[in-house]
Write a protein that holds these residues in place. Sequence first.
Motif, PDB file in Angstrom:
ATOM      1  N   PHE A  73      -8.371  50.045  56.073  1.00  0.00           N
ATOM      2  CA  PHE A  73      -8.706  48.989  55.138  1.00  0.00           C
ATOM      3  C   PHE A  73      -8.133  49.319  53.763  1.00  0.00           C
ATOM      4  N   THR A  74      -7.755  48.290  53.021  1.00  0.00           N
ATOM      5  CA  THR A  74      -7.341  48.492  51.629  1.00  0.00           C
ATOM      6  C   THR A  74      -8.587  48.595  50.762  1.00  0.00           C
TER       7      THR A  74
ATOM      8  N   THR B 168      -8.452  43.421  53.325  1.00  0.00           N
ATOM      9  CA  THR B 168      -7.172  43.568  54.026  1.00  0.00           C
ATOM     10  C   THR B 168      -7.256  44.753  54.978  1.00  0.00           C
ATOM     11  N   LEU B 169      -6.775  44.559  56.189  1.00  0.00           N
ATOM     12  CA  LEU B 169      -6.719  45.617  57.199  1.00  0.00           C
ATOM     13  C   LEU B 169      -5.261  45.797  57.610  1.00  0.00           C
ATOM     14  N   ILE B 170      -4.780  47.016  57.537  1.00  0.00           N
ATOM     15  CA  ILE B 170      -3.395  47.311  57.900  1.00  0.00           C
ATOM     16  C   ILE B 170      -3.404  48.099  59.200  1.00  0.00           C
TER      17      ILE B 170
ATOM     18  N   THR C 194       5.963  47.969  64.783  1.00  0.00           N
ATOM     19  CA  THR C 194       5.672  47.120  63.634  1.00  0.00           C
ATOM     20  C   THR C 194       4.420  47.574  62.915  1.00  0.00           C
ATOM     21  N   ILE C 195       4.304  47.092  61.676  1.00  0.00           N
ATOM     22  CA  ILE C 195       3.099  47.250  60.873  1.00  0.00           C
ATOM     23  C   ILE C 195       2.619  45.841  60.543  1.00  0.00           C
ATOM     24  N   ARG C 196       1.335  45.643  60.689  1.00  0.00           N
ATOM     25  CA  ARG C 196       0.780  44.331  60.387  1.00  0.00           C
ATOM     26  C   ARG C 196      -0.274  44.457  59.281  1.00  0.00           C
ATOM     27  N   VAL C 197      -0.177  43.533  58.324  1.00  0.00           N
ATOM     28  CA  VAL C 197      -1.116  43.478  57.209  1.00  0.00           C
ATOM     29  C   VAL C 197      -1.953  42.215  57.396  1.00  0.00           C
ATOM     30  N   TRP C 198      -3.255  42.431  57.686  1.00  0.00           N
ATOM     31  CA  TRP C 198      -4.132  41.315  58.045  1.00  0.00           C
ATOM     32  C   TRP C 198      -5.075  40.978  56.889  1.00  0.00           C
TER      33      TRP C 198
ATOM     34  N   GLY D 119      -7.614  35.789  59.214  1.00  0.00           N
ATOM     35  CA  GLY D 119      -6.688  36.005  60.316  1.00  0.00           C
ATOM     36  C   GLY D 119      -5.235  35.923  59.904  1.00  0.00           C
ATOM     37  N   GLU D 120      -4.975  35.676  58.593  1.00  0.00           N
ATOM     38  CA  GLU D 120      -3.596  35.618  58.105  1.00  0.00           C
ATOM     39  C   GLU D 120      -2.935  36.982  58.265  1.00  0.00           C
ATOM     40  N   CYS D 121      -1.662  36.993  58.667  1.00  0.00           N
ATOM     41  CA  CYS D 121      -0.993  38.267  58.983  1.00  0.00           C
ATOM     42  C   CYS D 121       0.406  38.315  58.392  1.00  0.00           C
ATOM     43  N   GLN D 122       0.738  39.467  57.794  1.00  0.00           N
ATOM     44  CA  GLN D 122       2.097  39.750  57.326  1.00  0.00           C
ATOM     45  C   GLN D 122       2.668  40.862  58.207  1.00  0.00           C
ATOM     46  N   VAL D 123       3.815  40.617  58.854  1.00  0.00           N
ATOM     47  CA  VAL D 123       4.408  41.584  59.769  1.00  0.00           C
ATOM     48  C   VAL D 123       5.521  42.335  59.057  1.00  0.00           C
TER      49      VAL D 123
END
Length: 1249
Positions: free
Chosen positions: A1007-1008, A1013-1015, A1022-1026, A1031-1035
């Motif tokens: 968690f940040t 935010t959960l990474i 890959t790394i995902r930033v949730w 439920g929004e996600c940055q890959v």
Amino acid sequence: MALDERAHACLLRSRHKLEEVMKPDVLLDHMISDEAVTVEEEDTITNQKTKKEQAAALVELLLKKGNSCFKSFYNALLKEEYEELACLLTSHLPPTQINSNPQYHVQTVLSEGGVPPRPEAFVHRPTEEDEIREKLYKLQKQPGWVTVFGMAGSGKSVLASEAVRHKALIEECFPEGIHWLSIGRLDKPDLLTKIQTLCFRLEQNLDSQPFHRPPSTLDEAKERLRFLVIRKYARSLLILDDVWDSTVLKAFDINCRILLTTRNRSLADVVNGNKHEVEVNSGVDEDKALEILSQLSKVERYKLPVEALSIVKKCKGSPLAVSMIGSLLRENPDRWGYYLGQLEKKQFRRIRKSSSYNYEALDQAMAAGIEDLPDDYRELYNHLAVLHKDIKVTAKLMSVFWDLDQVEAEDILSDFVNRAMLFVDQPNVFYLHDLQLDFLLEQNKNQLQSLHTKVVRLYQHRYKDGPPTSRDEESLYWIRYLAYHMANANLSQELHSLLLSLDWISVKGQIMGPAHLINDYLEYGSILDKENSEMCSEFQEFLSLSGHYLEQRPFPDIVQLALSQPHTSEVYRQARLLAQERAKDGKLYFDVTNETSVESLSRLVIHPYQGSLFASLSNDGTKIASCGATKNVKVFKATSGEKLTEIQLCDEVVCCAFSPDDSLLAVCSSAKTIQVWSVDKGIVLRTFQEEHQGQINHCVFTNTTHRLLLATCSSGELLNAMLWNLNKPTSQNTMFGHFETVNHCCFSPDDAYVATSSNDGTVQLFEVPSGNNWKSIDVKGAFKDVDDDDEVAVRCSSWTADGKRIVCAARNAALMFDVETADLLLEIRPSFFSTVLHCDVCPTSNLLALALSNYAVELWDIEENTKKADCSGHLSWVERVQFSRDGSQLLSSSDDETIRLWETKKLHMSSAVFLKRNSDVLFNDNNIIVSAPDHCNRLQVREGRTGDVLLQSEKKPSRIRCTCLCRDPPVVGLGQEDGTVQVLEVPSGKPLATLLGHTKTVLHCQFTHNGQTLITSSEDSTIRVWKWPSGECQVLQGHKEQVRCFALLSSSSNDSRLLSWSFDGTVKVWNTESGQKLQDVDAHQGAILSCHVSPDGRLFATSSADKTAKLWHCEAWQWAFTLTGHRECVRSCRFSWDSECLATGDDNGEIRLWNVNDGSLLRVCSREVKDSTDSFHGGWVTDLHFSPDSSLLVSAGGYIKWWDVKAGVALQTFYPKGNALRKIHVSSDFSTFVTVDSIGILYALQRVP
């Protein structure tokens, strides 16, 4: 014949030197034995007033005598070590003339070779003499060894010298001479001197020029002797008398002819060549005993009084006893009736009825000898009754016991030796024969308590400031035997204080090892009262389960080990007090604040070898035999782990088995040979040469001795199962039926059949008398999910007690079949993920023990098909399990190099929950919150100190691989093997989010700072930033291989940069908000295993499988330094809090400290002795943390270590029950440490203030 002219002149030139140095009386003894001087001539010489006048008279006699007398004189000089005088005569030795008298020729040969003359009291023993000669004749055509062995005082040396006193033997077998060496107990310098003297003697008889200097090393001496024997004395005999050490024989292993006398029958096993043995009887018949008595008492045989025969009968033919009485009678010829009366009145009780010695005879001889001592000596001799059996003492130690100066003690001990009341092991080392000690115990039974009390008081006076810690002889005695003296003195309070002292355990354990300590509790615990006895049991259990740590070097801190004990035990209470006291002086100690819920069910742990091992439990459950990669077999006490014996072999030992009565031990080697050894004597009784074509995998004896057979099985397609009769030189039957490797064999309870288990997927049953195949059981066919081409290896099989069923271990199941019909009756599958490596059915119950690849042992009831017990503790595959014959004990051996012994009645199903090592921790004031998956694949959140479960999720369908905690909001995240990510509310366990996107295992999550935010990172590279609430996600895409971990570059909530590293060898920097890749660093050629950013943000470090670590600048993202020196993968790295130092740890357990300003090596944390894993840290160094002031460092590996950063030395070590720690979580003040070990135990360690 007149003396040779050159010899005559040499005597005249050397006369002055000879008269000044030599002592004629000792030389004359040898010359009379050679018949070179008469008794009358001896009297003429010895009647001279001074030694110098006697020497002058001897020289005058030599000038008048012939050449043989001159040579006898020369040999006498050599025997009495007058080498310098002998050198004066060497070049002028007259040639040997053969006398027409055959016996004179024999005597000359023997005398020149140093063979001792017949003793004063001599009787022929023709049977044994002829047997020795018979064996010596076998050396006629080729070199070899003849071993004459027997008990002390049985006459081995006399028999050896008499056997070679034979003209035909000398002429036919040893025409080049017979040479005698008295060996005894020698160190290397003394052995070298012996061989130097022998070489010198041999060189003097050569016509060629002798060597200019004596050999200076054992190897050089051995080669010199080999040269002389091969070139000049190939057909000579070398007699080694009274050999104790096999290393002596190696020095004479030069392909020559050797006769040796010894007490140890197996000494010659270490040397090469043909070997023959002769056992010497311990007694003689009445006629010969009377003859000895006659000779020693100086009374002619026909004049012996009537008491003589009664004395001989009372002594029962023992040469030692008869000789002792005879010597006394020579000095006191009027005491025949007195000594007989002493023998008749002293009816001593047998103390050890199982002894093979004749107690009455030797005890009675001892009584007579003691009665003849002066009063003050008699009292000192009686004090020896306090000595433990088999103890050897020095004059220095006895001077302490007797309160005398050392010289006086030496004189008294020497007098006891001269009277045959004490024996000399080596110079100034003395011991009592067992029977002499037994006699003293009986004789002084009313005074023993006071004698032992006196010894204890002496110790207390000498060591009032603390126990001895040195390894000198006196300290070793006290450490070994103090508890023995206290127990026999009935000093229960002192014994209590000693046995229940961690300081004493530390001292004795470091010097003697754990087995002696455990023996003390077993032997003396009953003396304590009930309350103290319970405490004693707690200390015994502590040592039984932790004793293998005491074999670590450097020696572990006993107090720290004891802090892991249950908090209710006396062991823990005492350790806590000591830790608090020593912590005041800066010593580090760590208390386990959460008492683990996993109890230790095993009662003994033994660590006998490094490497894989095989273990076998004796049928009576008292002994454990083990073998491993080393070329030996060790036998231990099953009560304490004390090593009883060690058998040395020439090849690696694969397996071993006890006979039904436990008297024999079968041993199979990698050279495909089978040996059968006597367990008690430690000697090989039978060797079966290679008949198996492949490596022998298992051996087993029949269940009874009625028709004793041995079964073996091996790798290979043919000749892979055999039966052996110990009375036959080759196998009795070869059992045909398998065409692939046979892994195991076992007899039915009635020994009518033998079952063999094979890689071909079957168990074959053979009839024992004929070896015919009776029945085949298709184990592979019971597995419905395998193809025809799949291999189903049956690892072992075990019969039920009634012999009607048989259980087979294969793949992940144990299958029970009906023997008569071969039908499958029962299928036990302990775990989908575990292979059943071995099984054993209890002989007295329905229990089945399974050895599993998941490091566990399970007990099942085969009637109810239910699991009855979990046995955890092993740290690797459990390769073997075995019940004792009465079913009360279970043995297990594992690839973790340990043997564990379990009490079956105490085993039960464990209620403990085992955690996985993928954990996360939050330190919140005094609370410790821990999240980790458990063995049921549920996520657990616990209070670390109390163990209270705050959250337990339902069982997840896919394996949980990572977890992370968030303080605000109170949630926990988890990543699974199928790529699923979940967020759960704490403590309700309510699912708040299920995040899908990863296609492979999620390896790390975090968690940040804001908790919203959960990474996550994954094997899918890959790394995902949730934004997990929505439920929004940055890959973040760019890595080419799995991303095992990542780190936020800053603790600031305004900094959104993320650092990631991968097995592709790159480091990347990302903007987590935009998903933009900011930097891409090609860092290493190998996989990057760890990365860390310095606290000041200037640098980051990477460590790699390429065995290097690197430092990088964060601003310019440029390489700064490459740190080389590690020899294995660099697994971990960590900056100090002042950002001045970097610590790196590798897979060899080594930790290095570096200066980050110039990349120089500051120090290597102390390279202590490698442990059983061949590592400095019990395995890989997986995690590192500095203290806030950067003065301390903690590291995780196989165990946890704390280091002084400045000195690079270890300050403390904590040993978990498991190993392979993956990470350690450290509180901000460096006072609390949390980890989970390989067997799922959670530890919360708190520094003792």
